[in-house]
Scaffold this active site. Sequence first.
Site, PDB file in Angstrom:
ATOM      1  N   LYS A  11       3.216 -59.238   1.800  1.00 43.23           N
ATOM      2  CA  LYS A  11       4.279 -60.082   1.253  1.00 43.23           C
ATOM      3  C   LYS A  11       4.629 -61.273   2.158  1.00 43.23           C
ATOM      4  CE  LYS A  11       6.417 -56.281  -1.308  1.00 43.23           C
ATOM      5  NZ  LYS A  11       7.673 -55.515  -1.483  1.00 43.23           N
ATOM      6  N   TYR A  51       6.002 -58.200 -11.801  1.00 46.14           N
ATOM      7  CA  TYR A  51       7.176 -57.352 -11.623  1.00 46.14           C
ATOM      8  C   TYR A  51       7.975 -57.151 -12.912  1.00 46.14           C
ATOM      9  CZ  TYR A  51       6.334 -57.429  -6.622  1.00 46.14           C
ATOM     10  OH  TYR A  51       5.776 -57.269  -5.381  1.00 46.14           O
ATOM     11  N   PHE A  59      17.993 -56.898  -9.268  1.00 49.07           N
ATOM     12  CA  PHE A  59      17.277 -57.564  -8.175  1.00 49.07           C
ATOM     13  C   PHE A  59      16.046 -58.344  -8.632  1.00 49.07           C
ATOM     14  CE2 PHE A  59      15.605 -53.189  -8.374  1.00 49.07           C
ATOM     15  CZ  PHE A  59      14.242 -53.428  -8.499  1.00 49.07           C
ATOM     16  N   ARG A  87      -0.259 -45.477  -0.048  1.00 53.37           N
ATOM     17  CA  ARG A  87       1.186 -45.266  -0.130  1.00 53.37           C
ATOM     18  C   ARG A  87       1.681 -44.551   1.141  1.00 53.37           C
ATOM     19  NH1 ARG A  87       3.394 -47.302  -4.122  1.00 53.37           N
ATOM     20  NH2 ARG A  87       5.320 -46.103  -4.110  1.00 53.37           N
ATOM     21  N   ARG A 104       5.452 -50.202   7.130  1.00 51.44           N
ATOM     22  CA  ARG A 104       6.858 -50.597   6.978  1.00 51.44           C
ATOM     23  C   ARG A 104       7.697 -50.250   8.208  1.00 51.44           C
ATOM     24  NH1 ARG A 104       6.856 -49.011   0.651  1.00 51.44           N
ATOM     25  NH2 ARG A 104       6.230 -51.053  -0.137  1.00 51.44           N
ATOM     26  N   ASN A 114       9.946 -55.797   2.920  1.00 52.54           N
ATOM     27  CA  ASN A 114       9.302 -54.604   3.483  1.00 52.54           C
ATOM     28  C   ASN A 114       7.794 -54.771   3.706  1.00 52.54           C
ATOM     29  OD1 ASN A 114       8.329 -54.345   0.883  1.00 52.54           O
ATOM     30  ND2 ASN A 114       9.567 -52.569   0.381  1.00 52.54           N
ATOM     31  N   HIS A 117       3.187 -54.322  -0.607  1.00 53.15           N
ATOM     32  CA  HIS A 117       3.260 -53.636  -1.898  1.00 53.15           C
ATOM     33  C   HIS A 117       1.965 -52.855  -2.050  1.00 53.15           C
ATOM     34  CE1 HIS A 117       3.256 -52.948  -6.260  1.00 53.15           C
ATOM     35  NE2 HIS A 117       1.983 -53.289  -6.194  1.00 53.15           N
ATOM     36  N   GLU A 128      -3.216 -54.079 -11.833  1.00 49.50           N
ATOM     37  CA  GLU A 128      -2.805 -55.041 -10.815  1.00 49.50           C
ATOM     38  C   GLU A 128      -4.009 -55.772 -10.233  1.00 49.50           C
ATOM     39  OE1 GLU A 128       1.272 -52.695  -9.504  1.00 49.50           O
ATOM     40  OE2 GLU A 128      -0.457 -52.574  -8.167  1.00 49.50           O
TER      41      GLU A 128
END
Length: 140
Positions: A11, A51, A59, A87, A104, A114, A117, A128
């Site tokens: 990100k 998203y 948010f 993950r 993270r 964070n 993704h 995705e």
Amino acid sequence: MAIQRTFSIIKPDATARNLTGAINKVIEEAGLRIVAQRRILMTEGQAKRFYEVHAERPFYGELVEFMTSGPVVVQVLEGEDAVAKYREVMGATNPEEAADGTIRKLYANSIGENSVHGSDSPENAEMEIRQFFSQADIIG
């Protein structure tokens, strides 16, 4: 366990701090292979589409704005049970709750910023990946 692919985004908060290489090192040391990678500036349309599952959440607008605020690195990762493995490598969404050594815990600024993704299921990973890569982009 079968070899599987998953999708990752490094990100804007992480790319702004020049952490792509450090994050890639954690990914590779966990046994995942980066089979495609591209640095892009996500458009508002791409971020909204990506998203859209969160469109009704308060948010959502802030998330779209954040994800278009600077370059991101989109990736296809491959390995044994890649979705679950990545993950685990990312750690909890809240960096304060993330396990030591996770991306993270090491690099996130906050729950919102964070650093990464990762897909939450093999089906979402496939969708995705298709949003950002063609089959020709992915090295076997």
